[in-house]
Scaffold this motif. Structure first.
Motif, mmCIF file in Angstrom:
data_model
loop_
_atom_site.group_PDB
_atom_site.id
_atom_site.type_symbol
_atom_site.label_atom_id
_atom_site.label_comp_id
_atom_site.label_asym_id
_atom_site.label_seq_id
_atom_site.Cartn_x
_atom_site.Cartn_y
_atom_site.Cartn_z
ATOM 1 N N ARG A 340 0.831 -1.209 0.000
ATOM 2 C CA ARG A 340 0.000 0.000 0.000
ATOM 3 C C ARG A 340 0.868 1.263 0.000
ATOM 4 N N ALA A 344 0.952 4.095 -2.973
ATOM 5 C CA ALA A 344 0.730 5.517 -2.694
ATOM 6 C C ALA A 344 1.841 6.368 -3.292
ATOM 7 N N TYR A 349 -0.535 10.093 -4.538
ATOM 8 C CA TYR A 349 -1.541 10.627 -3.633
ATOM 9 C C TYR A 349 -2.002 9.536 -2.669
ATOM 10 N N VAL A 350 -2.595 9.974 -1.568
ATOM 11 C CA VAL A 350 -3.172 9.067 -0.578
ATOM 12 C C VAL A 350 -4.561 9.580 -0.239
ATOM 13 N N TYR A 351 -5.322 8.716 0.404
ATOM 14 C CA TYR A 351 -6.653 9.098 0.848
ATOM 15 C C TYR A 351 -6.712 9.101 2.370
ATOM 16 N N ARG A 357 -8.685 13.241 -0.803
ATOM 17 C CA ARG A 357 -7.450 12.943 -1.548
ATOM 18 C C ARG A 357 -6.362 13.942 -1.172
ATOM 19 N N LEU A 372 2.531 8.847 7.495
ATOM 20 C CA LEU A 372 1.840 7.650 7.022
ATOM 21 C C LEU A 372 2.643 6.390 7.328
ATOM 22 N N TYR A 385 -3.142 2.224 5.965
ATOM 23 C CA TYR A 385 -1.709 2.122 5.677
ATOM 24 C C TYR A 385 -0.963 1.368 6.765
#
Length: 708
Positions: A340, A344, A349-351, A357, A372, A385
Motif C-alpha cells: 500500500r 501511494a 496521492y493518498v486518501y 485525496r 503515514l 496504511y
C-alpha cells in the motif's frame, strides 16, 4: 535545512541554536526536580519514602476527577484500573497494542492533571500500583511534554533500567554482589559500599553472526539511550488532537533520523571491513541471526533469532490457538502495508480515512508520507496504511507468540531501548529509507543555479589529525538489585558497570571562506565514505545517502577572507554523556541546602547522539573518509514560536525552535544527483579527505600531540 537535522543523528540535539548550560536557582523548580528524581529510584520495587507511602494510601483518582482538565481521561483510567491492568512484574512493550493503550491512558492521566501537585500525587500513586514498565514510560513522556515540568532532567535510562542495556552476566554479578552484601550492622550502615563490574558486549560470550563484531556500536548505552529518548519526545502514538507536532515537521524528521542512523552505521561498518547494509526478502531465509544476551527483570530471556530464519514458517504457529492473536499474522501484514505504501508513492496521492485525496508531491508531501509510514496520529489513514514497523519488529525479532495480552516475551526489536542492538533493525529501516528515496526520485535534481551562493567561495579546509580509541565508561547499576527499606532511603548500596566505549581525541578544524560582501550564511559539514569495503571509489551520486551531518551552524561572513574555526566540542548535533542519577540528586540537594548549584545542559534535558561517536572508529593505519563542506545563504525557519532565551534554554517539543534554517533535511544530498561534477564545480562546496586512525589508549597517552 528545515530542521537542523541530525542532532538527529542524533537527535536533533539542541542544535544549531546553541542553547547554553542553564543554572537553576528557583526553589520551586529544584524541589520538583528532586521529586521527579525520587520517582525513578528502584522502579521495580515499591517506594519506601514515607511521603510516597502516605500519598499512595490516601490518593484516590475516582474521588478527584475535577482535578484533571479532562475529567473523562481520569474516569477512563479508573475504569480500566478496576477492570485489570498489566500486573506489576510482567513485561511491558509499547509495540503490543494492549500495553500501548494502557501507557497512553496513563500518560493522559499525568498530562491532563490540572496542576503540578495533582500530577505529582498521581505519579506517586502510579509508582506504587501500576506496572513498572508502563509507569516508567508514561511518566517520562509526560515530564517532557507538560509545560510545568519543562526543564526537569530525566535520569539516564541505562541507570534506571539497566536490564535493557547490560548483558545478563553483568546483571547476575550485580545480584550476586547484593546477596553477599553485609552492610547491615550498626557500624557498616554509616559506610559507603560500592562494587564495580567489568561489562562486555554480547559478541564476547556468544556470536551467532559476524556482524556482532559491531556490538561496541550497536550496544553502546549512549546510542541506545539516544534512540529511547527520541521515542520519548516523539512517541509514535502521540499527536493529532492530543499534541501539536506540526511545527516540528515530524514526518520529515521520521525519515531523516533513520537515514542518518543508517549512514552512521555504514561508516562504522567500513571501519570493520563490512560493506553495505544487507537487503532482505521476506520470502527468503533471513541470514543474520541474533543472540541478545539480555534478561528481563522477571528472569525471562530475550528471544533469540537463528541464522537463516524462515520468517514465513515461524508465523504459522503450528498447534497454537491464534484466531485472536493478530501478531501471528505479521508476515501477511507487513507485505500488505508495504504494498500500500508503494502504491501511494507511485500514484502520488493518498486518501484520508474519510475519503479526501491528499497530494504527496506537494510542499508538505514528505511530511505526509513520513506520518503515514510511521502510522502516527497525524497519518492520513492509520488503519489502511497500517502499523508497518510494529508488525515488522515482531516478525524480524522472532518473538514468541503471546499466551495472552499480559504474558508476552518481546524481542529486542520491540523495545526502543534495545532495538539498535539487533542488526535486523538496520536492514528493516533500510527498506523504509528506500521507500522515501522512491518518493524523492520523482523530484528534479538540484541545478548549479539552485546550489550556488553568489560571491562566496570555500578556498580550503583543514582538520587536525583524527584519532579514536576505547576508554572506560562507568555507569550505575544499583537499580538492577533489590534493596530493603533502609537501603532504599540511604542510597548507600552502589553497583557500577565499567565498559569500554569508543571515544576520540579532541580536534580542531578550519574552513577558509571568501565573500564579496558581509552577509549571513549557514554552514553544513558532512562526513561520508570515499571508498567502499573493497577500496573502490564511490561517486557522490551513488553515495549521497551515506553522508552523516557532522556540523551545522549559522555564521556572519565579512567581506574578504573568513577563517571559520571550530572544535569537536562545538558540534551541536552531538552531546556528552548524560549526568548520572547520583550526581543529579547530589547537585539538586546541594542547591536546595545552599551548598552548591544545579546546572544542566541540553545533553541532560533533550536527546542527542553521543559525542563519543562523532568519528567512526577508523583503522590502525588510517581509514579515509571525506568531509563535505557546504556554505549556503541563511534562510530562517518559517514556522517557529518566539521564545525568551532567559526562560527557554532548550527546544520545547512542538515549537520548531530546534531548527536552524528552512532548507530540507539532508540538503543538498536529499535529492538524486545525476551529474557528480556539479557538486565538485560549485565554489561554495568543498570536499576534503582525511584519515581516521584508531589507537590503543595507552599508545595515545605515551605519544606526543604532534604524533597523534
Amino acid at each position: 535545512m528545515r530542521f537542523a537535522v541530525v542532532a538527529l543523528l542524533v537527535g536533533l540535539s539542541a542544535v544549531a541554536l546553541s542553547f547554553p548550560q542553564h543554572k537553576y536557582t528557583d526553589r520551586q523548580f529544584l524541589e520538583r526536580q528532586r521529586d521527579v528524581l525520587r520517582l525513578f529510584q528502584h522502579v521495580n520495587q515499591p517506594s519506601y519514602y514515607e511521603d510516597h507511602v502516605e500519598i499512595a494510601k490516601t490518593f484516590s483518582i475516582h474521588e478527584q476527577y475535577d482535578y484533571y482538565t479532562k475529567p473523562e481521561v481520569a474516569k477512563y483510567y479508573y475504569k480500566i484500573y478496576k477492570y485489570g491492568l498489566l500486573p506489576r512484574g510482567e513485561i511491558f512493550s509499547v509495540f503490543y497494542k494492549e500495553h500501548e493503550k494502557q501507557a497512553i491512558a496513563l500518560y493522559k492521566l499525568f498530562y491532563y492533571a490540572k496542576d503540578y501537585e495533582t500530577f505529582y500525587k498521581t505519579a506517586v500513586w502510579a509508582r506504587q500500583y501500576v506496572n513498572e514498565g508502563v509507569y516508567l514510560y508514561a511518566l517520562s513522556v509526560a515530564v517532557v511534554h507538560r509545560p510545568d515540568t519543562y526543564g526537569i532532567v530525566l535520569p539516564p535510562i541505562y541507570e534506571i533500567y539497566p536490564y535493557y542495556f547490560y548483558n545478563n552476566e553483568v546483571i547476575q554479578q550485580a545480584y550476586k554482589y547484593k546477596q553477599q552484601y553485609k552492610g547491615q550492622g550498626p557500624q557498616e550502615q554509616n559506610n559507603y559500599y560500592g562494587y564495580t563490574i567489568n561489562a562486555n558486549y554480547s559478541g564476547y560470550y556468544l556470536n551467532l553472526h559476524s556482524e556482532q563484531s559491531l556490538s561496541y556500536f550497536t550496544e553502546d548505552v549512549g546510542i541506545n539511550s539516544f534512540y529511547y529518548y527520541f521515542s520519548i519526545y516523539y512517541p509514535h502514538w502521540l499527536g493529532g488532537e492530543d499534541f501539536d507536532y506540526k511545527r516540528d515537521r515530524r514526518g520529515e524528521q521520521y525519515y531523516f533520523i533513520y537515514q542518518q542512523i543508517l549512514a552512521r552505521y555504514y561508516l562504522e561498518r567500513l571501519s570493520n571491513g563490512f560493506g553495505e547494509i544487507q537487503n532482505f526478502n521476506y520470502e527468503v531465509p533471513f541470514e543474520t541471526g541474533y543472540y541478545p544476551s539480555l534478561q528481563y527483570p522477571n528472569g525471562l530471556q530475550f528471544p533469540t533469532r537463528p541464522n537463516y530464519a524462515h520468517l514465513y514458517e515461524y508465523f504459522y504457529n503450528y498447534g497454537q490457538k491464534s484466531a485472536n492473536n493478530k501478531y501471528a499474522y505479521s508476515y501477511t501484514y507487513v507485505q500488505d502495508y508495504e504494498r500500500r505504501i508503494r502504491d501511494a508513492i507511485d500514484r502520488g496521492y493518498v486518501y484520508t480515512h474519510d475519503g479526501q485525496r491528499v497530494n504527496l508531491y506537494s510542499e508538505d508531501g514528505i511530511n505526509v508520507l513520513g506520518n503515514l509510514i510511521e502510522s502516527n496520529p497525524d497519518s492520513p489513514d492509520r488503519h489502511y496504511y497500517g502499523a508497518l514497523q510494529v508488525y515488522a519488529r515482531h516478525l524480524l525479532g522472532y518473538s514468541y507468540q503471546p499466551l495472552d495480552k499480559y504474558h508476552v516475551a518481546p524481542s529486542a526489536l520491540e523495545h526502543y531501548e534495545t532495538s539498535l542492538r539487533d542488526p535486523a533493525f538496520y536492514q528493516f529501516y533500510k527498506r523504509i529509507v528506500l521507500y522515501f528515496q522512491r518518493y524523492k526520485a520523482r523530484f528534479p535534481a538540484y541545478t548549479e543555479e539552485d546550489l550556488y551562493f553568489p560571491g562566496v567561495e570555500v578556498k580550503n579546509v583543514e582538520f587536525d589529525r583524527l584519532v579514536t580509541y576505547f576508554d572506560y565508561f562507568y555507569s550505575d547499576l544499583s537499580n538492577a538489585v533489590y534493596v530493603n527499606p533502609q537501603e532504599y532511603r540511604n542510597g548507600k548500596v552502589q553497583v557500577r558497570a565499567r565498559q569500554y566505549r569508543l571515544n576520540h581525541k579532541p580536534f580542531n578544524y578550519k574552513v577558509y571562506v571568501n565573500s564579496d560582501k558581509e552577509q549571513q550564511a549557514v554552514v553544513r559539514i558532512y562526513i561520508g565514505p570515499k571508498y567502499d569495503e573493497y577500496g573502490r571509489y564511490i561517486n557522490i551520486s551513488q553515495n549521497r545517502l551515506n553522508f552523516v551531518q557532522f556540523d551545522h551552524f549559522k555564521y556572519q561572513l565579512k567581506s574578504g577572507e573568513n577563517v571559520i574555526e571550530r572544535d569537536s566540542h562545538q558540534t551541536y548535533f552531538y552531546q556528552h554523556d548524560r549526568t548520572s542519577y547520583r550526581q543529579l540528586y547530589k547537585q539538586v540537594l546541594g542547591a536546595l541546602n545552599g551548598n552548591g548549584e544545579f546546572k544542566v545542559s541540553p545533553a541532560d534535558t533533550y536527546f542527542g547522539f553521543p559525542r563519543r561517536f562523532l568519528l567512526p572508529k577508523g583503522t590502525s593505519g588510517g581509514y579515509e573518509y571525506q568531509f563535505y563542506v557546504v556554505v549556503s545563504p541563511y534562510v530562517p525557519y518559517q514556522d517557529q514560536q518566539e521564545y525568551d532565551p532567559a526562560e527557554y534554554f532548550y527546544p520545547r517539543v512542538g515549537s520548531g525552535n530546534q531548527y536552524l534554517d528552512n532548507y530540507p533535511m539532508g540538503y543538498p544530498f536529499d535529492r538524486p544527483i545525476y551529474y557528480d561534477q556539479v557538486y565538485h564545480n560549485i565554489p561554495n562546496f568543498y570536499a576534503y579527505t582525511a584519515k581516521v586512525y584508531h589507537k590503543h589508549v595507552d599508545e595515545i597517552n605515551a605519544s606526543t600531540s604532534e604524533r597523534y
